[in-house]
Enzyme design. Structure first.
Site, PDB file in Angstrom:
ATOM      1  CB  ALA A  66      53.594  48.258  47.114  1.00 37.60           C
ATOM      2  N   GLY A 110      51.808  49.126  42.116  1.00 40.65           N
ATOM      3  CA  GLY A 110      52.965  48.114  41.682  1.00 40.65           C
ATOM      4  C   GLY A 110      52.672  47.271  40.883  1.00 40.65           C
ATOM      5  CD  GLU A 113      54.643  51.668  40.003  1.00 41.62           C
ATOM      6  OE1 GLU A 113      54.494  51.137  41.028  1.00 41.62           O
ATOM      7  OE2 GLU A 113      55.492  52.770  39.878  1.00 41.62           O
ATOM      8  CD  GLU A 133      51.042  53.793  42.695  1.00 37.03           C
ATOM      9  OE1 GLU A 133      50.064  54.157  41.919  1.00 37.03           O
ATOM     10  OE2 GLU A 133      51.603  52.927  42.448  1.00 37.03           O
TER      11      GLU A 133
HETATM   12  C1  HXC Z   1      47.424  44.870  51.053  1.00 41.08           C
HETATM   13  C2  HXC Z   1      45.767  44.729  50.014  1.00 41.08           C
HETATM   14  C3  HXC Z   1      45.997  45.287  48.835  1.00 41.08           C
HETATM   15  C4  HXC Z   1      47.159  45.785  48.829  1.00 41.08           C
HETATM   16  C5  HXC Z   1      43.878  44.446  48.591  1.00 41.08           C
HETATM   17  N1  HXC Z   1      44.411  44.070  49.575  1.00 41.08           N
HETATM   18  N2  HXC Z   1      45.062  45.231  47.898  1.00 41.08           N
HETATM   19  N3  HXC Z   1      46.475  44.580  51.042  1.00 41.08           N
HETATM   20  N4  HXC Z   1      47.990  45.941  49.942  1.00 41.08           N
HETATM   21  N5  HXC Z   1      47.879  46.916  47.942  1.00 41.08           N
HETATM   22  C6  HXC Z   1      43.730  43.229  50.607  1.00 41.08           C
HETATM   23  C7  HXC Z   1      42.547  43.835  51.157  1.00 41.08           C
HETATM   24  O1  HXC Z   1      42.801  44.703  52.131  1.00 41.08           O
HETATM   25  C8  HXC Z   1      41.435  42.718  51.598  1.00 41.08           C
HETATM   26  O2  HXC Z   1      42.099  42.020  52.803  1.00 41.08           O
HETATM   27  C9  HXC Z   1      41.782  41.766  50.414  1.00 41.08           C
HETATM   28  O3  HXC Z   1      43.131  42.240  49.687  1.00 41.08           O
HETATM   29  C10 HXC Z   1      40.612  41.750  49.491  1.00 41.08           C
HETATM   30  O4  HXC Z   1      40.586  43.343  48.890  1.00 41.08           O
HETATM   31  P1  HXC Z   1      39.161  43.898  48.792  1.00 41.08           P
HETATM   32  O5  HXC Z   1      39.550  45.342  48.990  1.00 41.08           O
HETATM   33  O6  HXC Z   1      38.368  43.358  49.813  1.00 41.08           O
HETATM   34  O7  HXC Z   1      38.515  43.388  47.444  1.00 41.08           O
HETATM   35  P2  HXC Z   1      37.431  44.396  46.431  1.00 41.08           P
HETATM   36  O8  HXC Z   1      36.667  45.030  47.157  1.00 41.08           O
HETATM   37  O9  HXC Z   1      37.297  43.316  45.509  1.00 41.08           O
HETATM   38  O10 HXC Z   1      38.528  45.748  45.910  1.00 41.08           O
HETATM   39  C11 HXC Z   1      39.602  45.184  45.112  1.00 41.08           C
HETATM   40  C12 HXC Z   1      40.612  46.474  45.111  1.00 41.08           C
HETATM   41  C13 HXC Z   1      41.139  47.225  46.291  1.00 41.08           C
HETATM   42  C14 HXC Z   1      40.031  47.619  44.085  1.00 41.08           C
HETATM   43  C15 HXC Z   1      41.821  46.213  44.458  1.00 41.08           C
HETATM   44  O11 HXC Z   1      41.426  45.898  47.386  1.00 41.08           O
HETATM   45  C16 HXC Z   1      41.905  48.160  46.527  1.00 41.08           C
HETATM   46  O12 HXC Z   1      41.524  49.220  46.176  1.00 41.08           O
HETATM   47  N6  HXC Z   1      43.349  47.756  46.666  1.00 41.08           N
HETATM   48  C17 HXC Z   1      44.343  48.755  47.000  1.00 41.08           C
HETATM   49  C18 HXC Z   1      44.763  49.040  45.847  1.00 41.08           C
HETATM   50  C19 HXC Z   1      45.763  50.180  45.808  1.00 41.08           C
HETATM   51  O13 HXC Z   1      45.790  51.214  46.369  1.00 41.08           O
HETATM   52  N7  HXC Z   1      46.917  49.933  45.216  1.00 41.08           N
HETATM   53  C20 HXC Z   1      48.278  50.699  45.373  1.00 41.08           C
HETATM   54  C21 HXC Z   1      48.968  50.474  46.384  1.00 41.08           C
HETATM   55  S1  HXC Z   1      50.426  51.234  46.616  1.00 41.08           S
HETATM   56  P3  HXC Z   1      41.270  41.784  54.108  1.00 41.08           P
HETATM   57  O14 HXC Z   1      42.122  41.335  54.839  1.00 41.08           O
HETATM   58  O15 HXC Z   1      40.025  42.928  54.268  1.00 41.08           O
HETATM   59  O16 HXC Z   1      40.356  40.639  53.506  1.00 41.08           O
HETATM   60  C22 HXC Z   1      51.563  50.821  45.626  1.00 41.08           C
HETATM   61  C23 HXC Z   1      52.870  51.550  45.740  1.00 41.08           C
HETATM   62  C24 HXC Z   1      53.435  51.083  44.595  1.00 41.08           C
HETATM   63  O17 HXC Z   1      51.395  49.927  45.103  1.00 41.08           O
HETATM   64  C25 HXC Z   1      55.090  51.837  45.143  1.00 41.08           C
HETATM   65  C26 HXC Z   1      56.149  51.173  44.622  1.00 41.08           C
HETATM   66  C27 HXC Z   1      55.940  49.645  44.271  1.00 41.08           C
END
Ligand code: HXC
Length: 259
Positions: A66, A110, A113, A133
């Site tokens: 998400a 998400g 999911e 998360e």
């Molecule tokens: C918003 C995101 C994002 C996310 C990545 N980006 N994941 N933006 N929401 N979930 C953005 C980054 O901020 C970055 O933006 C760009 O995408 C590229 O990501 P990087 O981190 O630079 O890439 P990388 O180093 O290759 O790492 C990839 C990654 C990492 C391991 C997937 O991005 C990451 O850990 N993302 C978050 C994963 C996460 O926590 N997901 C769960 C979210 S909570 P910029 O602008 O800096 O280029 C969730 C709740 C679910 O899903 C509840 C109900 C649906």
């Protein structure tokens, strides 16, 4: 209908293909994307020419979760009051034709999911599944705590949900999360093969088979998902949700106060 966050096409006039398309954000799932995804899936479901639907992403990310930048400022009133997630994600569950997730790259939070909400998952060798998360002060909120243990068992699900460890494609296949693993450059070919095979089956039997397998799988799932949703909403009342998401967006290590 024109979509901004999806690419939508048909293959052989029978398979509906929806490609998540927010490349700069690794297909982070915001409300617009989920609204559009629901509309695209419903349109294919209503189209008599379509026998099977495929949901896919990019090579690097099916979806990285998400959208954290959208969620970072949410308070409890925003998520509970507006029924965040339920209001658009649940549309996927109303689709009656088979839906295959073709996953390459990250399927996190998400994203994992969403893949699990599809009927089965075909994974490329570079796929990575995770429920991270907890690192940003929340818990899975779109069925992850319910569908993941049903798919991979309690121990692996707890490991992933509590430690945020990712599972690679091979482990995901061994654990039963995905139906098959294929080379990255064969992902769409293999998935289309499966989709076209389904299209050759009697449509009503395919719909009935899907409905029946889901009944076996779901049991009291809706109760579990509803329970999870309320706890997920409650996480937005904690300081650590703010800290975790702010830290992610600022690219710094979070300092959790455990409150
Ligand atoms: C918003 C995101 C994002 C996310 C990545 N980006 N994941 N933006 N929401 N979930 C953005 C980054 O901020 C970055 O933006 C760009 O995408 C590229 O990501 P990087 O981190 O630079 O890439 P990388 O180093 O290759 O790492 C990839 C990654 C990492 C391991 C997937 O991005 C990451 O850990 N993302 C978050 C994963 C996460 O926590 N997901 C769960 C979210 S909570 P910029 O602008 O800096 O280029 C969730 C709740 C679910 O899903 C509840 C109900 C649906």
């Amino acid at each position: 209908m024109a979509y901004e966050t999806l690419q939508v096409r048909t293959e052989a006039g029978q398979v509906g293909i929806v490609t998540l398309h927010r490349p700069k954000q690794l297909n982070a799932l915001n409300d617009q994307l989920m609204d559009e995804l629901g509309a695209a899936l419903k349109a294919f479901d209503a189209d008599d020419a379509i026998g099977c639907i495929v949901v896919t992403g990019s090579e690097k990310a099916f979806a990285a979760g998400a959208d954290i930048s959208a969620m970072a400022k949410y308070e409890f009133a925003d998520v509970y009051g507006r029924d965040f997630i339920s209001r658009n994600w649940e549309a996927i569950r109303s689709i009656r034709k088979p839906v295959i997730a073709a996953v390459s790259g990250f399927a996190l939070g998400g994203g994992c999911e969403l893949a699990m909400m599809c009927d089965f998952i075909i994974a490329a060798e570079n796929a990575k599944f995770g429920q991270p998360e907890i690192k940003i002060g929340i818990i899975p909120g779109a069925g992850g705590t319910q569908r993941l243990p049903r798919a991979v068992g309690k121990s692996k699900a707890m490991d992933m949900v509590l430690t945020s460890r990712m599972m690679d494609a091979q482990e995901a296949e061994r654990a039963g999360l995905v139906s098959r693993v294929v080379p990255l450059d064969k992902l769409m070919e293999e998935t289309l093969g499966a989709a076209l095979a389904i299209c050759q089956m009697p449509r009503l039997a395919a719909m009935a088979a899907k409905e029946s397998v889901n009944r076996a799988f779901e049991g009291a799932l809706s109760d579990g998902v509803q329970f999870e949703r309320r706890l997920f909403h409650a996480m937005f009342a904690t300081a650590d949700q703010k800290e975790g998401m702010d830290a992610f967006l600022a690219k710094r290590t979070p300092a959790f106060g455990h409150r």
